[in-house]
Write a protein that holds these residues in place. Sequence first.
Motif, mmCIF file in Angstrom:
data_model
loop_
_atom_site.group_PDB
_atom_site.id
_atom_site.type_symbol
_atom_site.label_atom_id
_atom_site.label_comp_id
_atom_site.label_asym_id
_atom_site.label_seq_id
_atom_site.Cartn_x
_atom_site.Cartn_y
_atom_site.Cartn_z
ATOM 1 N N LEU A 64 0.822 -1.197 0.000
ATOM 2 C CA LEU A 64 0.000 0.000 0.000
ATOM 3 C C LEU A 64 0.860 1.252 0.000
ATOM 4 O O LEU A 64 1.828 1.346 0.738
ATOM 5 N N ASP A 65 0.535 2.219 -0.831
ATOM 6 C CA ASP A 65 1.185 3.516 -0.763
ATOM 7 C C ASP A 65 0.138 4.596 -0.959
ATOM 8 O O ASP A 65 -0.112 5.043 -2.077
ATOM 9 N N LEU A 66 -0.441 5.015 0.131
ATOM 10 C CA LEU A 66 -1.429 6.080 0.094
ATOM 11 C C LEU A 66 -0.813 7.427 -0.255
ATOM 12 O O LEU A 66 -1.513 8.333 -0.698
ATOM 13 N N TYR A 67 0.469 7.565 -0.038
ATOM 14 C CA TYR A 67 1.097 8.877 -0.083
ATOM 15 C C TYR A 67 1.470 9.338 -1.483
ATOM 16 O O TYR A 67 1.510 10.533 -1.753
ATOM 17 N N HIS A 68 1.770 8.409 -2.362
ATOM 18 C CA HIS A 68 2.197 8.747 -3.730
ATOM 19 C C HIS A 68 1.353 7.944 -4.716
ATOM 20 O O HIS A 68 1.857 7.054 -5.390
ATOM 21 N N PRO A 69 0.066 8.248 -4.835
ATOM 22 C CA PRO A 69 -0.827 7.406 -5.642
ATOM 23 C C PRO A 69 -0.415 7.372 -7.122
ATOM 24 O O PRO A 69 -0.056 8.394 -7.708
ATOM 25 N N SER A 70 -0.500 6.193 -7.698
ATOM 26 C CA SER A 70 -0.186 6.061 -9.124
ATOM 27 C C SER A 70 -1.075 6.965 -9.972
ATOM 28 O O SER A 70 -0.626 7.548 -10.970
ATOM 29 N N GLU A 71 -2.333 7.090 -9.586
ATOM 30 C CA GLU A 71 -3.259 7.877 -10.387
ATOM 31 C C GLU A 71 -2.901 9.358 -10.393
ATOM 32 O O GLU A 71 -3.167 10.059 -11.371
ATOM 33 N N THR A 72 -2.305 9.855 -9.324
ATOM 34 C CA THR A 72 -1.863 11.249 -9.322
ATOM 35 C C THR A 72 -0.827 11.475 -10.415
ATOM 36 O O THR A 72 -0.891 12.456 -11.165
ATOM 37 N N SER A 73 0.148 10.570 -10.516
ATOM 38 C CA SER A 73 1.151 10.693 -11.576
ATOM 39 C C SER A 73 0.505 10.615 -12.948
ATOM 40 O O SER A 73 0.835 11.394 -13.855
ATOM 41 N N ARG A 74 -0.403 9.679 -13.127
ATOM 42 C CA ARG A 74 -1.064 9.534 -14.424
ATOM 43 C C ARG A 74 -1.857 10.784 -14.789
ATOM 44 O O ARG A 74 -1.858 11.228 -15.944
ATOM 45 N N GLU A 75 -2.531 11.350 -13.807
ATOM 46 C CA GLU A 75 -3.361 12.520 -14.096
ATOM 47 C C GLU A 75 -2.506 13.727 -14.447
ATOM 48 O O GLU A 75 -2.848 14.505 -15.350
ATOM 49 N N ILE A 76 -1.406 13.913 -13.757
ATOM 50 C CA ILE A 76 -0.492 15.002 -14.114
ATOM 51 C C ILE A 76 -0.033 14.846 -15.560
ATOM 52 O O ILE A 76 -0.038 15.803 -16.344
#
Length: 239
Positions: A179-191
């Motif tokens: 689990l990594d709540l802090y650096h979500p994969s979707e945040t990177s994808r959305e950027i």
Amino acid sequence: MWSNMPWNPWSQLAPERFKVIGMDQRSAQVAGGRSSASFAAGDGWHTFMEDQVALLDYLGIRSSLLLGSCIGPSFQLQLLHAYPERFTGAVLLQPIGKSVHTTEPSAWTGINEEATMHWFGAWADQMEDEGLAKPEELRELYEAMFEGRDFVFTVTREQLSSIQTPMLVFMGPLLALGLDLYHPSETSREIARLAPHAQLVEQWKQSPEAVWARFACVLGGEPEADRGGGLDVQGLAPS
């Protein structure tokens, strides 16, 4: 801090080609940080940005690259939106943000609201324990930086879509497994989806050479090209 990261610019970027400038943010007063700056009512993301630009001005650097990890990309995106003429490119490593679970091996429910409270709270506890800040000051800072804010906290999705600077986005999560709540994969994808000139790199943590190879995309030339200095805008802990 960088010595614990999957990719360390201090060891990976050749000093004869790059001037790497790291700064202790004004929050870096614990865990080895050497900042002596204080917080005041009304401080927030803009305060950190003013510090970062003031450092570049003091050093006489008018144009540079940006590189940061974790909270660093939030600092970077704020700088790119406010001062687009000052930065020729940006490398964003595992950015933080508010997001839903997507491809991490372990799921969470809804938006990862509690993640920000957790890591900010851990830092705030250290500051309070060492007598470096009062509880009310820390609460005001948290409210100014995170409460009622969405996405990456410093820019909106609409603002991000207007940033023309080339970017490389190296996707979280930080943890290879789990689990990594802090650096979500979707945040990177959305950027990467929203920024007009961003490229997403999903797999990179097992191969530092892969990061350097993709670095050329931001530099606009071959990896060995020398394109000047870069400001490390790493986060709450010292870089």
